[in-house]
Write a protein that holds these residues in place. Structure first.
Motif, PDB file in Angstrom:
ATOM      1  N   UNK A   1     -11.326  -3.742 -54.258  1.00 15.97           N
ATOM      2  CA  UNK A   1     -11.391  -3.657 -52.795  1.00 15.97           C
ATOM      3  C   UNK A   1     -10.018  -3.726 -52.136  1.00 15.97           C
ATOM      4  N   UNK A   2      -9.172  -4.624 -52.645  1.00 18.00           N
ATOM      5  CA  UNK A   2      -7.845  -4.765 -52.059  1.00 18.00           C
ATOM      6  C   UNK A   2      -7.000  -3.519 -52.330  1.00 18.00           C
ATOM      7  N   UNK A   3      -7.148  -2.948 -53.539  1.00 23.90           N
ATOM      8  CA  UNK A   3      -6.423  -1.717 -53.846  1.00 23.90           C
ATOM      9  C   UNK A   3      -6.849  -0.609 -52.884  1.00 23.90           C
ATOM     10  N   UNK A   4      -8.145  -0.582 -52.585  1.00 24.90           N
ATOM     11  CA  UNK A   4      -8.667   0.427 -51.675  1.00 24.90           C
ATOM     12  C   UNK A   4      -8.045   0.280 -50.288  1.00 24.90           C
ATOM     13  N   UNK A   5      -7.978  -0.956 -49.810  1.00 25.75           N
ATOM     14  CA  UNK A   5      -7.420  -1.170 -48.473  1.00 25.75           C
ATOM     15  C   UNK A   5      -5.947  -0.788 -48.455  1.00 25.75           C
ATOM     16  N   UNK A   6      -5.217  -1.174 -49.513  1.00 27.92           N
ATOM     17  CA  UNK A   6      -3.803  -0.804 -49.574  1.00 27.92           C
ATOM     18  C   UNK A   6      -3.664   0.715 -49.571  1.00 27.92           C
ATOM     19  N   UNK A   7      -4.546   1.401 -50.309  1.00 28.98           N
ATOM     20  CA  UNK A   7      -4.511   2.863 -50.329  1.00 28.98           C
ATOM     21  C   UNK A   7      -4.717   3.427 -48.938  1.00 28.98           C
TER      22      UNK A   7
ATOM     23  N   UNK B   1      -7.171 -11.803 -53.853  1.00 31.88           N
ATOM     24  CA  UNK B   1      -6.770 -12.661 -52.733  1.00 31.88           C
ATOM     25  C   UNK B   1      -5.357 -12.300 -52.281  1.00 31.88           C
ATOM     26  N   UNK B   2      -4.450 -12.182 -53.268  1.00 34.94           N
ATOM     27  CA  UNK B   2      -3.053 -11.909 -52.928  1.00 34.94           C
ATOM     28  C   UNK B   2      -2.937 -10.573 -52.196  1.00 34.94           C
ATOM     29  N   UNK B   3      -3.524  -9.529 -52.794  1.00 35.96           N
ATOM     30  CA  UNK B   3      -3.361  -8.185 -52.229  1.00 35.96           C
ATOM     31  C   UNK B   3      -4.038  -8.061 -50.867  1.00 35.96           C
ATOM     32  N   UNK B   4      -5.146  -8.778 -50.698  1.00 38.05           N
ATOM     33  CA  UNK B   4      -5.847  -8.721 -49.411  1.00 38.05           C
ATOM     34  C   UNK B   4      -4.944  -9.253 -48.299  1.00 38.05           C
ATOM     35  N   UNK B   5      -4.262 -10.362 -48.585  1.00 42.61           N
ATOM     36  CA  UNK B   5      -3.365 -10.948 -47.584  1.00 42.61           C
ATOM     37  C   UNK B   5      -2.202 -10.000 -47.317  1.00 42.61           C
TER      38      UNK B   5
ATOM     39  N   UNK C   1      -0.480 -18.321 -52.217  1.00 44.43           N
ATOM     40  CA  UNK C   1      -0.149 -19.307 -53.242  1.00 44.43           C
ATOM     41  C   UNK C   1      -1.384 -19.613 -54.089  1.00 44.43           C
ATOM     42  N   UNK C   2      -2.508 -19.689 -53.402  1.00 43.05           N
ATOM     43  CA  UNK C   2      -3.795 -19.899 -54.062  1.00 43.05           C
ATOM     44  C   UNK C   2      -4.040 -18.820 -55.119  1.00 43.05           C
TER      45      UNK C   2
END
Lengths: 380, 298
Positions: free
Chosen positions: B40-46, B104-108, A346-347
């Protein structure tokens, strides 16, 4: 003086009519503002007697985040220098305070000085460090600066982990400073005029006083010639330089002031947390403060306060919504996301949505609302 | 001597991954003027998708990687369309902050997808070693370097030789002029994000190859690609390849030798070496090794 009072009297009832420049530039330039500030202060003074203990601590955290947010807003909102390094300066402030005002224990330095000494220094030491770094930061612009300050956070975290006599080291941490002002402990139970207050309520009022002082100071900085030079640098730095605004001096000043606010916020925050570890001052704390100013609204002090309120209260709000949503209440539990994940999501979503839909943040929403009712029933 | 060779090989492997991530940043920066903090989050998702296709669906590693890259390219396209397109014409740092939100969103989401069980990408190299000049070299390090360079080469060829690549370069040079030539600038933005996300996915797959599992903590590795692009220059492909290798080598050599010769710098000092190099470079050359010096007018 009498002239000002005179002119103010003559325009009573016409809020937007200012007959002197001083009247327009006054901190609370309209009667409505003065009225609502008074109401707000009154509410804040009464609030802790009606709230549960953890909520009092949470509202205290709001004030602390507001102090830090105002600092970042002076740098990013007013002076236009994006910083991802705010957490680093919070950490420096917290450790300065802890070393000067904390107790020595198990290999950790603590001088046990009075709050009257450690609080100003908790701001001045980060400000000094920022002042030293500033010439480097002034060389780079825009996103280069964001990455540079990001590096500061990582290097800072490493130093915090390694400087064991000061910080206690990774995973261990240390006790924060003790808020004893002239022998009076601001974090213990007291009785004033027959009213019993627990330590969280006492600390709440102490932080509120500091917050008010710093918020007023920030507003004054923003409307002084320094504030105007910040805005000039933000809007067009080359043009500002041509007009005689020294870029280096302005940016250094913005950095130092911002670090001062961050340091104070870090010192106060560490007392609420209770035990500080080097991992606290990481990249994600910096993002929290970016969220405070972007959600609250860039280049407004009031916005920073509302942004802080929003960011600090969000976990609480999400928590209370868990009953109605398909989410688990603990780590690894069922549902689509658990509470902590949902908070973060949400943040993130709010940061994205505010930037796309209302770049002026909560303050912008308020302006829209105000303008709607100001011209009601007409749309313009 | 043996340590040196192992260390150099590891550095080059890491450098290859950094170069890929650097390219991933540079492509988006050149097209849209935004640093994509969501990389970074795109990398982890990959890495996750590679693991999901490779281990859970049982596909061969290379097929899994390519599929993951395609999926991530699509995700990149969607992200650009939904979150970044509305930011066109706004200040660059606002758009960059949007990508922080996306991060933040993609990391979660990635953390949730990966779950608590160990997920490997099922690569063919594992912990195999080769003997080179009397030293031990992990095959995976060489594979990282070679695959990264090949991928960068393909992207480079695409940009230089193809019609679309030309259009992308034109967009990077001047958006309005590109529009006037009939180039769909918006589509070029999307394409940049697609390629960038695919490169990040490949970097993630390569990074988690070699026996380690897919974890969200590798985000910190991807953030170290930011010093890489600063060192190379934000808008330079060549710079990001060279800087990637430099930073990879510096980090790896520090990891090997700093505990021996300079233990007072503390544990895990190698993690912050990239940032220290970056700060030194910024002091000397504010636009990196190959970055274009910004020309400013009042």
């Amino acid at each position: 003086m009498s002239a000002t009072t005179e002119s103010r009297r003559t325009v009573r009832g016409r809020a937007q009519l200012f007959t002197t420049y001083a009247a327009e530039m006054a901190i609370f330039n309209t009667g409505v503002k003065r009225f609502w500030i008074a109401i707000g202060v009154l509410a804040v003074l009464v609030l802790p007697f009606f709230l549960a203990r953890d909520m009092v601590a949470l509202v205290t955290t709001v004030f602390i985040f507001a102090i830090g947010g105002i600092g970042l807003n002076l740098l990013t909102g007013y002076a236009g220098q994006v910083s991802l390094g705010h957490a680093f300066f919070l950490g420096i402030g917290a450790y300065t305070a802890a070393v000067l005002g904390g107790e020595a224990s198990r290999g950790v330095i603590g001088l046990g000085l009075d709050m009257a000494i450690w609080l100003p220094l908790a701001g001045l030491v980060p400000a000094l460090i920022a002042f030293v770094i500033a010439p480097l930061a002034a060389r780079v612009r825009g996103l280069y600066l964001a990455i540079l300050t990001l590096g500061l956070v990582f290097i800072g975290e490493h130093i915090f982990k390694e400087a064991k006599p000061i910080t206690g080291g990774a995973g261990v941490g240390r006790d924060p400073a003790e808020p004893v002002l002239f022998g009076f402990d601001l974090f213990s139970n007291h009785e004033f005029f027959g009213v019993r207050m627990d330590r969280f309520q006492v600390y709440y009022f102490a932080v509120f006083v500091i917050f008010v002082v710093m918020a007023l100071a920030a507003r004054n900085i923003a409307r002084s010639r320094f504030g105007r030079s910040f805005a000039a640098v933000r809007d067009r730095d080359i043009a500002a330089e041509v007009m005689g605004v020294s870029l280096l001096r302005t940016k250094s000043l913005a950095f130092s002031i911002s670090a001062f606010y961050a340091g104070i916020a870090g010192a106060l925050l560490s007392i609420i947390i209770g035990r500080i570890s080097p991992e606290t001052w990481n990249f994600f704390l910096s993002i929290d403060f970016l969220a405070v100013i972007f959600i609250g609204g860039l280049a407004t002090i009031t916005g920073s306060i509302f942004g802080a309120l929003f960011v600090v209260m969000l976990p609480k709000i999400v928590n209370s919504l868990t009953a109605y949503l398909p989410i688990g209440s603990g780590v690894g539990e069922g549902g689509i996301f658990n509470v902590f994940e949902l908070q973060s999501i949400i943040f993130g979503v709010l940061i994205v949505l505010f930037l796309i839909l209302e770049p002026r943040g909560l303050y912008g929403l308020w302006l829209r609302l105000r303008n709607y009712f100001k011209t009601w029933p007409f749309s313009y | 001597m043996e340590d040196l060779i192992t260390s150099l090989a590891r550095g080059l492997g890491l450098g290859g991954v950094y170069a890929l991530l650097g390219i991933s940043f540079v492509i988006i920066y050149r097209a849209t003027g935004v640093i994509n903090f969501a990389t970074p989050a795109l990398m982890i998702l990959g890495a996750f998708f590679t693991g999901a296709f490779g281990t859970q669906a049982g596909l061969p590693f290379y097929v899994a990687v390519v599929l993951a890259m395609i999926v991530m390219a699509l995700i990149g396209l969607v992200l650009e369309r939904v979150a970044l397109r509305p930011m066109v014409g706004r200040p660059a740092f606002s758009a960059a902050t949007v990508t922080v939100g996306l991060f933040i969103i993609l990391l979660i989401v990635a953390g949730r997808l990966i779950g608590s069980e160990l997920l490997t990408v099922n690569d063919p190299w594992g912990l195999n070693t080769l003997s080179v000049l009397g030293g031990t070299v992990f095959v995976v390090d060489l594979a990282r370097l070679v695959i990264a360079l090949v991928a960068i080469g393909i992207v480079g060829l695409f940009l230089v030789r193809s019609r679309t690549g030309l259009a992308m370069r034109a967009t990077a040079l001047d958006q309005e002029t590109a529009l006037a030539q009939g180039i769909n600038v918006g589509r070029m933005f999307g394409l940049s994000w697609g390629i960038s996300a695919a490169m990040a996915a490949l970097a993630g797959a390569l990074l988690t190859a070699g026996g380690s599992g897919v974890e969200t903590t590798i985000a910190l590795v991807a953030l170290k690609a930011l010093p890489v692009i600063i060192l190379g220059g934000l808008d330079s492909f060549k710079g990001s390849v060279i800087a990637g290798l430099i930073i990879g080598l510096a980090e790896s050599l520090t990891r090997t030798y700093q505990p021996l010769y300079a233990p007072w710098l503390g544990a895990n000092f190698d993690i912050i070496v990239p940032y220290i190099i970056m700060i030194i470079v910024l002091m000397v050359r504010p636009y990196g090794l190959y970055g274009t010096k910004e020309v400013v007018r009042v």
